[in-house]
Scaffold this motif. Structure first.
Motif, PDB file in Angstrom:
ATOM      1  N   GLN A  29       0.812  -1.213   0.000  1.00 31.58           N
ATOM      2  CA  GLN A  29       0.000   0.000   0.000  1.00 31.58           C
ATOM      3  C   GLN A  29       0.846   1.264   0.000  1.00 31.58           C
ATOM      4  O   GLN A  29       0.433   2.293  -0.518  1.00 31.58           O
ATOM      5  CB  GLN A  29      -0.936   0.010   1.213  1.00 31.58           C
ATOM      6  N   THR A  30       2.023   1.184   0.609  1.00 33.43           N
ATOM      7  CA  THR A  30       2.885   2.368   0.731  1.00 33.43           C
ATOM      8  C   THR A  30       4.002   2.390  -0.305  1.00 33.43           C
ATOM      9  O   THR A  30       4.738   3.372  -0.386  1.00 33.43           O
ATOM     10  CB  THR A  30       3.492   2.422   2.140  1.00 33.43           C
ATOM     11  N   GLU A  31       4.121   1.319  -1.085  1.00 34.07           N
ATOM     12  CA  GLU A  31       5.184   1.277  -2.088  1.00 34.07           C
ATOM     13  C   GLU A  31       4.675   1.768  -3.435  1.00 34.07           C
ATOM     14  O   GLU A  31       3.602   2.377  -3.538  1.00 34.07           O
ATOM     15  CB  GLU A  31       5.732  -0.149  -2.187  1.00 34.07           C
ATOM     16  N   PHE A  32       5.433   1.502  -4.457  1.00 33.93           N
ATOM     17  CA  PHE A  32       5.157   1.999  -5.804  1.00 33.93           C
ATOM     18  C   PHE A  32       3.759   1.622  -6.285  1.00 33.93           C
ATOM     19  O   PHE A  32       3.009   2.453  -6.810  1.00 33.93           O
ATOM     20  CB  PHE A  32       6.221   1.448  -6.771  1.00 33.93           C
ATOM     21  N   GLY A  36       0.987   0.675  -4.566  1.00 31.47           N
ATOM     22  CA  GLY A  36      -0.093   1.331  -3.834  1.00 31.47           C
ATOM     23  C   GLY A  36      -0.249   2.791  -4.209  1.00 31.47           C
ATOM     24  O   GLY A  36      -1.366   3.299  -4.371  1.00 31.47           O
ATOM     25  N   GLU A  37       0.865   3.502  -4.362  1.00 33.55           N
ATOM     26  CA  GLU A  37       0.811   4.908  -4.737  1.00 33.55           C
ATOM     27  C   GLU A  37       0.232   5.088  -6.145  1.00 33.55           C
ATOM     28  O   GLU A  37      -0.542   6.016  -6.395  1.00 33.55           O
ATOM     29  CB  GLU A  37       2.206   5.520  -4.658  1.00 33.55           C
ATOM     30  N   GLU A  48      -3.598   4.714  -6.135  1.00 32.32           N
ATOM     31  CA  GLU A  48      -4.287   5.882  -5.592  1.00 32.32           C
ATOM     32  C   GLU A  48      -4.362   7.022  -6.601  1.00 32.32           C
ATOM     33  O   GLU A  48      -5.251   7.867  -6.516  1.00 32.32           O
ATOM     34  CB  GLU A  48      -3.572   6.371  -4.323  1.00 32.32           C
ATOM     35  N   GLU A  49      -3.446   7.047  -7.552  1.00 31.01           N
ATOM     36  CA  GLU A  49      -3.423   8.137  -8.538  1.00 31.01           C
ATOM     37  C   GLU A  49      -4.358   7.887  -9.710  1.00 31.01           C
ATOM     38  O   GLU A  49      -4.473   8.735 -10.597  1.00 31.01           O
ATOM     39  CB  GLU A  49      -1.995   8.325  -9.063  1.00 31.01           C
ATOM     40  N   LYS A  65       6.625  -0.665 -12.668  1.00 27.16           N
ATOM     41  CA  LYS A  65       7.416  -1.033 -11.482  1.00 27.16           C
ATOM     42  C   LYS A  65       8.669  -1.809 -11.883  1.00 27.16           C
ATOM     43  O   LYS A  65       9.771  -1.552 -11.390  1.00 27.16           O
ATOM     44  CB  LYS A  65       6.546  -1.865 -10.536  1.00 27.16           C
TER      45      LYS A  65
END
Length: 370
Positions: free
Chosen positions: A53-56, A58-59, A62-63, A122
């Motif tokens: 969720q906090t890595e590439f 997940g980001e 969200e975009e 990624k």
């Protein structure tokens, strides 16, 4: 004239029921049928390790401008798909993903393509980072410079364009609902404010008022200004509600919209005068108004885009319908980004219709023996 306007205004404050009814109906119908204020993104449940969720990945999720990726546990995701609350879900892994499909639709392929593109990006980022970690300082610097130059000056350029043929049109359900229901319901508000002219003349009120210094032209002007005021006030309330309470920005064209609506209101006031000059009593007026207003809305494109109408007869009738030109001007301003100067044709036709309806209506009303 001033006294008539103030008297009508006082009556409005005492019993604003009709105004509130049609204003409320415009807002409610638009919210229900137009989907205004709703969330446009498609919700897609996703599951995976918290680190993702906090890595590439997940980001990047969200975009997304199209999908709202909602993180869930695997069991909750499967239950969501099973109940039909989502068309598909995605279980994310470090080096791949798994699609769970509930409804096989075009959205499933688009969701999969979106996730696949994120994984491809990624992998590319990881490969580039690996190359840049080479032990040879000189080689690393060369690779870094080459990478930066490639980002700033890509070999291939991608340009997105939207082409519209002569038969194509842009349709926005929310905008169409706001415009259509506002133009439709304001017909009722304005027509019912013009009706007192008919009843007062029939009851002999005007004959007694003429004996005073008040001129007949001033009586007409006072009543018609009030009719315009109440109809335009309804329009202002509706658009301000959607602009400042719902948050609909109308593509920054609210001043132009209000200008067009002022011209449309004038045309409807004139049409109301014409209707009252033709009917013989209030019963005929009450029977004719719903038929006429609904017909105008259907033919003029308030309920659905006029571009989908195939009947030449109906399209011909739409040419004498003020609502048609109101919708044309509003859509041209907001959807097609046309400046006001390019909308002079529908605006001029509305003004011409207003002058003709007003002149003919007052002439027939004065000639008729009441």
């Amino acid at each position: 004239m001033k006294g008539i306007f103030l008297a009508r205004l006082t009556s409005f404050f005492r019993s604003p029921g009709t105004f509130l009814l049609f204003t409320g109906m415009s807002i409610v119908f638009t919210l229900i049928l137009g989907g205004v204020g709703g969330y446009d993104k498609i919700t897609v449940p996703v599951s995976g390790d918290e680190s993702l969720q906090t890595e590439f990945i997940g980001e990047a999720l969200e975009e997304s401008d199209v999908y709202n990726f909602k993180w869930q546990e695997v069991e909750d995701l499967k239950e969501t798909i099973r109940r039909g609350n989502a068309e598909a879900g995605v279980i994310l892994k470090e080096n791949g993903y798994e699609m769970i499909v509930g409804i096989d639709s075009s959205n499933v392929q688009m969701i999969e393509q979106t996730v696949a593109d994120i994984y491809v990006n990624k992998i590319q980022e990881e490969n580039i980072s690996e190359l840049l970690r080479t032990e040879n300082e000189e080689e690393r610097e060369e690779l870094l410079m080459a990478y930066q130059e490639a980002k700033e000056n890509p070999v291939f350029g991608i340009t997105n364009r939207t082409f519209h043929s002569s038969d194509a049109f842009i349709f926005d359900r929310s905008l169409h609902s706001i415009f259509g229901f506002t133009l439709f319901f304001v017909i009722y508000t304005i027509c019912y404010t013009v009706l007192p002219i008919f009843t007062q003349k029939g009851n002999g009120v005007w004959d007694r008022m003429i004996l005073s210094p008040l001129k007949k032209s001033e009586m007409y002007i006072g009543n018609l200004i009030y009719s315009f005021f109440e109809g335009y006030l309804q329009i202002l309330v509706i658009f301000f509600v959607f602009r400042y309470l719902v948050g609909f920005d109308f593509n920054g064209e609210l001043p132009g919209i209000l200008l067009i609506m002022a011209v449309y209101s004038f045309a409807i006031v004139s049409l109301a005068i014409f209707i009252t000059s033709v009917v013989k009593n209030i019963q005929q007026f009450n029977a004719a108004l719903p038929i006429l207003s609904v017909s105008m809305a259907m033919i003029g494109g308030a309920f659905w885009p006029i571009e989908i109408v195939q009947s030449e007869f109906l399209l011909t009738l739409s040419k004498i319908n003020p609502l048609t030109y109101g919708m044309e001007a509003l859509n041209g301003l907001v959807l097609y980004n046309q400046p006001i100067q390019e909308l002079l044709k529908p605006i001029s036709i509305l003004i011409l219709m207003g002058v003709i309806f007003m002149g003919v209506g007052i002439h027939l009303m004065e000639r008729r023996h009441i």
